[in-house]
Scaffold this active site. Structure first.
Site, PDB file in Angstrom:
ATOM      1  CB  THR A  67      -0.916  -0.001   1.243  1.00 41.08           C
ATOM      2  OG1 THR A  67      -1.538   1.271   1.382  1.00 41.08           O
ATOM      3  CG2 THR A  67      -0.141  -0.281   2.522  1.00 41.08           C
ATOM      4  CG  ASP A  68      -1.609   4.537  -0.731  1.00 40.47           C
ATOM      5  OD1 ASP A  68      -2.127   3.404  -0.756  1.00 40.47           O
ATOM      6  OD2 ASP A  68      -2.237   5.545  -0.360  1.00 40.47           O
ATOM      7  CE1 TYR A 116      -4.217  -1.922   5.447  1.00 34.67           C
ATOM      8  CE2 TYR A 116      -3.444   0.194   4.630  1.00 34.67           C
ATOM      9  CZ  TYR A 116      -3.878  -1.092   4.386  1.00 34.67           C
ATOM     10  OH  TYR A 116      -3.971  -1.553   3.106  1.00 34.67           O
TER      11      TYR A 116
HETATM   12  N1  LIG Z   1      -8.432  -0.768  -0.566  1.00 31.19           N
HETATM   13  C1  LIG Z   1      -7.423   0.041  -0.814  1.00 31.19           C
HETATM   14  O1  LIG Z   1      -7.620   1.232  -1.048  1.00 31.19           O
HETATM   15  C2  LIG Z   1      -6.014  -0.471  -0.846  1.00 31.19           C
HETATM   16  C3  LIG Z   1      -4.984   0.453  -1.084  1.00 31.19           C
HETATM   17  C4  LIG Z   1      -3.682  -0.006  -1.142  1.00 31.19           C
HETATM   18  C5  LIG Z   1      -3.414  -1.341  -0.968  1.00 31.19           C
HETATM   19  N2  LIG Z   1      -4.416  -2.202  -0.703  1.00 31.19           N
HETATM   20  C6  LIG Z   1      -4.058  -3.610  -0.504  1.00 31.19           C
HETATM   21  O2  LIG Z   1      -4.707  -4.381  -1.488  1.00 31.19           O
HETATM   22  C7  LIG Z   1      -5.024  -5.663  -0.957  1.00 31.19           C
HETATM   23  C8  LIG Z   1      -6.502  -5.923  -1.148  1.00 31.19           C
HETATM   24  O3  LIG Z   1      -7.213  -4.913  -0.459  1.00 31.19           O
HETATM   25  P1  LIG Z   1      -8.806  -4.762  -0.591  1.00 31.19           P
HETATM   26  O4  LIG Z   1      -9.122  -3.342  -0.505  1.00 31.19           O
HETATM   27  O5  LIG Z   1      -9.269  -5.594  -1.736  1.00 31.19           O
HETATM   28  O6  LIG Z   1      -9.257  -5.420   0.756  1.00 31.19           O
HETATM   29  P2  LIG Z   1     -10.700  -5.934   1.216  1.00 31.19           P
HETATM   30  O7  LIG Z   1     -11.732  -5.585   0.208  1.00 31.19           O
HETATM   31  O8  LIG Z   1     -10.856  -5.488   2.618  1.00 31.19           O
HETATM   32  O9  LIG Z   1     -10.490  -7.501   1.159  1.00 31.19           O
HETATM   33  C9  LIG Z   1      -9.613  -8.089   2.066  1.00 31.19           C
HETATM   34  C10 LIG Z   1      -9.836  -9.568   2.035  1.00 31.19           C
HETATM   35  O10 LIG Z   1      -9.010 -10.134   3.058  1.00 31.19           O
HETATM   36  C11 LIG Z   1      -9.762 -11.108   3.701  1.00 31.19           C
HETATM   37  N3  LIG Z   1      -9.315 -11.300   5.076  1.00 31.19           N
HETATM   38  C12 LIG Z   1      -9.330 -10.414   6.086  1.00 31.19           C
HETATM   39  N4  LIG Z   1      -8.894 -10.984   7.219  1.00 31.19           N
HETATM   40  C13 LIG Z   1      -8.594 -12.281   6.912  1.00 31.19           C
HETATM   41  C14 LIG Z   1      -8.112 -13.382   7.652  1.00 31.19           C
HETATM   42  N5  LIG Z   1      -7.825 -13.294   8.957  1.00 31.19           N
HETATM   43  N6  LIG Z   1      -7.936 -14.556   7.011  1.00 31.19           N
HETATM   44  C15 LIG Z   1      -8.227 -14.679   5.688  1.00 31.19           C
HETATM   45  N7  LIG Z   1      -8.692 -13.673   4.933  1.00 31.19           N
HETATM   46  C16 LIG Z   1      -8.882 -12.481   5.545  1.00 31.19           C
HETATM   47  C17 LIG Z   1     -11.193 -10.605   3.686  1.00 31.19           C
HETATM   48  O11 LIG Z   1     -12.052 -11.691   3.825  1.00 31.19           O
HETATM   49  P3  LIG Z   1     -13.574 -11.452   4.324  1.00 31.19           P
HETATM   50  O12 LIG Z   1     -14.247 -10.723   3.229  1.00 31.19           O
HETATM   51  O13 LIG Z   1     -14.045 -12.847   4.519  1.00 31.19           O
HETATM   52  O14 LIG Z   1     -13.472 -10.653   5.575  1.00 31.19           O
HETATM   53  C18 LIG Z   1     -11.269  -9.988   2.305  1.00 31.19           C
HETATM   54  O15 LIG Z   1     -11.642 -10.941   1.346  1.00 31.19           O
HETATM   55  C19 LIG Z   1      -4.574  -5.634   0.497  1.00 31.19           C
HETATM   56  O16 LIG Z   1      -3.273  -6.165   0.585  1.00 31.19           O
HETATM   57  C20 LIG Z   1      -4.535  -4.156   0.823  1.00 31.19           C
HETATM   58  O17 LIG Z   1      -3.619  -3.885   1.862  1.00 31.19           O
HETATM   59  C21 LIG Z   1      -5.724  -1.809  -0.660  1.00 31.19           C
END
Ligand SMILES: NC(=O)c1ccc[n+]([C@@H]2O[C@H](COP(=O)([O-])OP(=O)(O)OC[C@H]3O[C@@H](n4cnc5c(N)ncnc54)[C@H](OP(=O)(O)O)[C@@H]3O)[C@@H](O)[C@H]2O)c1
Length: 270
Positions: A67-68, A91
């Site tokens: 992430t950023d 985070y």
């Molecule tokens: N969203 C952003 O703006 C953003 C920005 C930069 C980087 N990222 C990175 O991109 C990646 C994806 O992010 P996202 O936004 O798609 O996240 P998200 O929509 O919150 O999805 C996260 C996923 O992780 C799963 N998860 C959470 N806790 C878990 C556990 N203990 N065991 C197994 N699975 C678990 C969740 O499952 P459940 O649905 O079952 O809870 C969900 O499917 C992450 O690495 C995040 O750090 C995201």
């Protein structure tokens, strides 16, 4: 598998016998992480290291998203992979710990740092704005944080292109991945603020093209720009979230689409 349980991770990977692990899971509740730092650290900091160890044991490669928010946002230009991370919230600190845990294991890996992710499903800024637009006459949105909104499908497509470039499915894949191991920024081209992002979401929702889609809005609320200070949250956010994708282009020949065209594609895709 439950990523907060190291034994479950080990068991899960050993049963699956993968040749590639792509870890898109994380503890992503940025504000809640301030009051649940141990759980956030287990999922974001420790689990990636265990996945890396298990990938090594299985002879697999690991692709992991970061992430950023590993940066403090004080730089006056897009961050490169060579900039020193300095997270300003829990985070970000836990995600940085995850990057370092992977790097400590001698395994072919790619850490893809992205930003401001949205898509047609799940929980994200685009869907929140569309929901609030139906409930309120006016939306106050932060204008002094800048970044690049990135469509989840563009991240998936770029990941697929990287795998193709590295010859996934062929004998030389592991060596190719090992040779290119490291951190890569992977975000949409261009930049905007949260306010600009919200304005574009509403404009697409109101446009004729969107009228047919699930994201159409008959009426759009007034958008009011506000400062970060006017919208206090438990976790601090970086003012500048921009990441340069120059390395991604140099190494893999990948040019990410502009955030505005991706948003229009996303909003006309359902
Ligand atoms: N969203 C952003 O703006 C953003 C920005 C930069 C980087 N990222 C990175 O991109 C990646 C994806 O992010 P996202 O936004 O798609 O996240 P998200 O929509 O919150 O999805 C996260 C996923 O992780 C799963 N998860 C959470 N806790 C878990 C556990 N203990 N065991 C197994 N699975 C678990 C969740 O499952 P459940 O649905 O079952 O809870 C969900 O499917 C992450 O690495 C995040 O750090 C995201």
């Amino acid at each position: 598998m439950d990523l907060s349980d190291p034994d479950a991770i080990r068991r899960g990977v050993r049963e699956a016998k993968p040749d590639l692990i792509v870890n898109a899971a994380a503890y992503t509740a940025v504000d809640r992480a301030e009051s649940e730092p141990e759980l956030a650290l287990a999922i974001n900091g420790a689990a990636p290291g265990i996945l890396a160890e298990e990938a090594k044991r299985a002879g697999a490669a690991l692709i992991h998203y970061s992430t950023d928010y590993v940066f403090d946002g004080s730089k006056g230009a897009p961050y490169t992979e060579d900039d020193d991370p300095r997270p300003i919230n829990t985070y970000g600190r836990t995600k940085l710990a995850g990057e370092r845990a992977i790097q400590a294991v001698d395994v072919p890996h790619l850490i893809l740092r992205t930003s401001w992710v949205y898509g047609a499903r799940g929980k994200n800024f685009m869907l929140t704005i569309l929901r609030l637009a139906k409930e309120r006459e006016e939306l106050a949105i932060v204008e002094d944080q800048i970044g690049a909104p990135t469509w989840s499908r563009a991240i998936a497509a770029a990941t697929g292109s990287i795998l193709e470039h590295l010859g996934y499915g062929q004998a030389a894949f592991g060596d190719a991945c090992a040779a290119k191991r490291g951190i890569y920024n992977l975000t949409a081209a261009g930049q905007t603020s949260w306010h600009g992002f919200a304005a574009a979401i509403l404009a697409n929702a109101a446009s004729a093209q969107a009228r047919e889609s699930a994201f159409a809005l008959a009426r759009v609320p007034v958008l009011k720009p506000i400062s970060t200070e006017q919208y206090p949250l438990p976790a601090r956010r970086p003012r500048n979230s921009l990441l340069s994708s120059a390395k991604l282009q140099r190494v893999f020949g990948l040019v990410m689409p502009d955030w505005k065209s991706s948003l229009a594609d996303c909003m006309s895709s359902e």
